[in-house]
Scaffold this motif. Structure first.
Motif, PDB file in Angstrom:
ATOM      1  N   ASN A 103      26.746  37.349  50.656  1.00 25.37           N
ATOM      2  CA  ASN A 103      26.703  38.601  51.409  1.00 25.37           C
ATOM      3  C   ASN A 103      25.673  38.515  52.533  1.00 25.37           C
ATOM      4  OD1 ASN A 103      28.720  40.353  50.417  1.00 25.37           O
ATOM      5  ND2 ASN A 103      27.566  40.631  48.524  1.00 25.37           N
ATOM      6  N   ALA A 125      33.423  37.146  50.405  1.00 28.23           N
ATOM      7  CA  ALA A 125      34.076  37.291  49.094  1.00 28.23           C
ATOM      8  C   ALA A 125      34.198  38.766  48.760  1.00 28.23           C
ATOM      9  CB  ALA A 125      33.261  36.580  48.017  1.00 28.23           C
ATOM     10  N   HIS A 126      35.393  39.161  48.370  1.00 25.88           N
ATOM     11  CA  HIS A 126      35.607  40.522  47.876  1.00 25.88           C
ATOM     12  C   HIS A 126      35.954  40.419  46.404  1.00 25.88           C
ATOM     13  CE1 HIS A 126      35.428  42.558  51.737  1.00 25.88           C
ATOM     14  NE2 HIS A 126      36.174  41.597  52.244  1.00 25.88           N
ATOM     15  N   ILE A 127      34.982  40.692  45.582  1.00 22.31           N
ATOM     16  CA  ILE A 127      35.143  40.600  44.129  1.00 22.31           C
ATOM     17  C   ILE A 127      33.955  41.302  43.513  1.00 22.31           C
ATOM     18  CG2 ILE A 127      33.896  38.385  43.994  1.00 22.31           C
ATOM     19  CD1 ILE A 127      35.833  37.615  41.698  1.00 22.31           C
ATOM     20  N   SER A 128      34.089  41.723  42.269  1.00 19.37           N
ATOM     21  CA  SER A 128      32.931  42.203  41.533  1.00 19.37           C
ATOM     22  C   SER A 128      32.865  41.385  40.250  1.00 19.37           C
ATOM     23  CB  SER A 128      33.096  43.705  41.226  1.00 19.37           C
ATOM     24  OG  SER A 128      31.973  44.152  40.521  1.00 19.37           O
ATOM     25  N   LYS A 186      32.120  43.364  56.436  1.00 18.55           N
ATOM     26  CA  LYS A 186      31.693  43.427  55.030  1.00 18.55           C
ATOM     27  C   LYS A 186      30.253  43.937  54.958  1.00 18.55           C
ATOM     28  CE  LYS A 186      31.307  42.427  50.522  1.00 18.55           C
ATOM     29  NZ  LYS A 186      31.247  41.232  49.708  1.00 18.55           N
ATOM     30  N   PHE A 189      30.014  47.647  55.238  1.00 17.11           N
ATOM     31  CA  PHE A 189      30.374  48.252  53.949  1.00 17.11           C
ATOM     32  C   PHE A 189      29.266  48.038  52.922  1.00 17.11           C
ATOM     33  CE2 PHE A 189      31.995  47.706  49.667  1.00 17.11           C
ATOM     34  CZ  PHE A 189      32.569  48.949  49.460  1.00 17.11           C
ATOM     35  N   LEU A 190      28.872  46.776  52.729  1.00 17.60           N
ATOM     36  CA  LEU A 190      27.987  46.481  51.596  1.00 17.60           C
ATOM     37  C   LEU A 190      26.580  47.031  51.784  1.00 17.60           C
ATOM     38  CD1 LEU A 190      27.952  45.125  48.825  1.00 17.60           C
ATOM     39  CD2 LEU A 190      26.757  43.254  49.947  1.00 17.60           C
ATOM     40  N   PHE A 193      27.052  50.558  50.733  1.00 15.35           N
ATOM     41  CA  PHE A 193      27.484  50.699  49.329  1.00 15.35           C
ATOM     42  C   PHE A 193      26.382  50.259  48.363  1.00 15.35           C
ATOM     43  CE2 PHE A 193      29.930  48.870  45.688  1.00 15.35           C
ATOM     44  CZ  PHE A 193      30.508  50.049  45.244  1.00 15.35           C
ATOM     45  N   ARG A 255      30.007  49.568  41.075  1.00  8.94           N
ATOM     46  CA  ARG A 255      28.676  49.594  41.697  1.00  8.94           C
ATOM     47  C   ARG A 255      28.498  48.276  42.418  1.00  8.94           C
ATOM     48  NH1 ARG A 255      24.916  52.525  37.546  1.00  8.94           N
ATOM     49  NH2 ARG A 255      26.514  53.285  36.138  1.00  8.94           N
ATOM     50  N   ALA A 256      27.600  48.259  43.380  1.00  8.18           N
ATOM     51  CA  ALA A 256      27.306  46.995  44.060  1.00  8.18           C
ATOM     52  C   ALA A 256      26.546  46.063  43.115  1.00  8.18           C
ATOM     53  CB  ALA A 256      26.464  47.264  45.300  1.00  8.18           C
ATOM     54  N   SER A 257      26.644  44.765  43.381  1.00  9.40           N
ATOM     55  CA  SER A 257      25.916  43.804  42.542  1.00  9.40           C
ATOM     56  C   SER A 257      24.416  44.100  42.596  1.00  9.40           C
ATOM     57  CB  SER A 257      26.214  42.363  42.962  1.00  9.40           C
ATOM     58  OG  SER A 257      26.019  42.166  44.339  1.00  9.40           O
TER      59      SER A 257
HETATM   60  C1  LIG Z   1      30.841  45.505  46.770  1.00 10.62           C
HETATM   61  C2  LIG Z   1      31.153  44.132  46.268  1.00 10.62           C
HETATM   62  C3  LIG Z   1      31.434  44.195  44.781  1.00 10.62           C
HETATM   63  C4  LIG Z   1      32.444  43.734  46.974  1.00 10.62           C
HETATM   64  O1  LIG Z   1      32.807  42.436  46.823  1.00 10.62           O
HETATM   65  C5  LIG Z   1      30.029  43.188  46.592  1.00 10.62           C
HETATM   66  O2  LIG Z   1      30.128  42.363  47.457  1.00 10.62           O
HETATM   67  C6  LIG Z   1      28.734  43.254  45.893  1.00 10.62           C
HETATM   68  O3  LIG Z   1      28.525  44.181  45.118  1.00 10.62           O
HETATM   69  O4  LIG Z   1      27.891  42.368  46.117  1.00 10.62           O
END
Ligand SMILES: CC(C)(CO)C(=O)C(=O)O
Ligand SMILES: NC(=O)C1=CN([C@@H]2O[C@H](COP(=O)(O)OP(=O)(O)OC[C@H]3O[C@@H](n4cnc5c(N)ncnc54)[C@H](OP(=O)(O)O)[C@@H]3O)[C@@H](O)[C@H]2O)C=CC1
Length: 305
Positions: A103, A125-128, A186, A189-190, A193, A255-257
């Motif tokens: 990220n 990467a888009h994943i949790s 990303k 967003f991140l 978020f 939730r975010a990582s």
């Molecule tokens: C928001 C999310 C889960 C999206 O991939 C993410 O990148 C993170 O929480 O680090």
């Protein structure tokens, strides 16, 4: 194609396991109890959508033993990037491409400076997913998608070959003509978020249902988008609304990582998320009061317990 996974955690472990399960030649770089468990019992992905049970894989904590590979997927936490870049050097041959799926917006330039721009591509990467126990990666929800591409655009046959390997592994992927923008999208967003799910200690379902918190999320995204535009990144004016729309489509428990890391007292990527927004905003003359508040509220937790 030889692939190395530099950092076998939520991201590297998940996508590396998919590649290895499809028969690709994958070497996992993992250390400590996690690396030992993978060597002993194989790699497990705990996921309803993409389960993998005790897959026997090649694993080592010493990249020097691996030799040059075609693709290195970098998936260490951001504070480990510089050390990982040094350690992975023996895996970089004349034709190797190193792709960061981390990220933030800084890993690519750090890797380019360390390894040479011709060896580094960008990724998202888009994943949790997290390491649930040594040798076990747990995916939350079913989202699992990667985007990658050459910095500055242009075709790269090494990335086209990696896209074929992803296709064969059933990994949802995009070979992007504009990875620089995808990384910033990303980040918009991140940064927002992670800020709100960490600050409130609440999942997105609770946040998006509350008018004040919804506005906070949008304001945080707007600030990062303003910083991006001030840096010359072509982020569209409605990007903050896209962040809200994306938040509306997430499973309510997401939730975010960084929020998970905060709750378990682990180190935070805060300095590379809200911290970077604040730093760049100050450099570019863009006000960032929301991210500044988040930075101040969380900075004493950023080192973990
Ligand atoms: C928001 C999310 C889960 C999206 O991939 C993410 O990148 C993170 O929480 O680090
Ligand atoms: N998790 C997620 O859902 C998502 C994460 N991301 C981003 O991806 C990046 C990776 O995150 P994530 O997968 O969660 O991280 P994890 O902490 O789950 O995994 C990273 C792994 O890399 C290991 N590692 C670090 N340095 C080395 C090294 N030199 N040699 C061997 N192993 C090493 C760590 O070991 P140790 O524990 O010993 O340090 C850890 O096992 C971050 O930038 C994150 O923001 C992006 C999208 C989603």
């Amino acid at each position: 194609m030889r692939i190395a996974i530099m950092g076998t955690g939520g991201v590297g472990g998940f996508f590396g396991a998919k590649l290895a399960a499809s028969g690709a030649d994958v070497t996992f770089i993992a250390r400590g109890a996690h690396g030992a468990a993978i060597a002993e019992r194989g790699l497990t992905i705990d996921s309803p959508a993409h389960p993998v049970a005790g897959l026997a894989v090649t694993v080592t904590d010493d990249p020097a033993k691996v030799g040059p590979v075609d693709v290195v997927m970098v998936a260490v936490k951001l504070w480990d990037t510089a050390a990982a870049a040094e350690q992975l050097r023996p895996m970089v041959g004349p034709e190797t491409v190193v792709i960061s799926f981390q990220n933030g917006i800084e890993a690519g330039s750090l890797l380019r400076a360390a390894l040479g721009a011709e060896h580094v591509a960008g990724g998202v990467a888009h994943i949790s997913a997290t390491i649930a126990a040594p040798g076990v990666i747990r995916q939350v929800g079913s989202l699992a998608r990667i985007i990658f591409g050459a910095f500055g655009g242009g075709a790269d046959p090494r990335l086209a070959a990696f896209a074929e390997a992803c296709q064969a592994a059933g990994i949802e992927h995009t070979l992007s003509p504009d990875i620089d923008r995808a990384i910033w999208e990303k980040f918009v967003f991140l940064s927002a978020f992670s800020a709100i799910t960490a600050l409130t200690r609440k999942p997105i379902g609770d946040i998006r249902a509350d008018t004040d918190l919804r506005a906070f999320l949008r304001d945080a995204a707007s600030e990062t988008a303003d910083v991006a535009r001030a840096r010359g990144v072509a982020i569209v004016p409605e990007q903050a609304d896209k962040v809200l729309a994306a938040a509306d489509n997430l499973p309510a428990a997401t939730r975010a990582s960084m929020a998970h890391d905060l709750e378990r007292g682990a180190r935070l990527e805060l300095p590379w998320l809200s911290g970077t927004v604040v730093r760049l905003g100050a450099e570019l003359g863009v006000p960032t009061p929301v991210h500044r508040a988040v930075w101040c509220a969380l900075k004493l937790h950023a080192g973990g317990r």
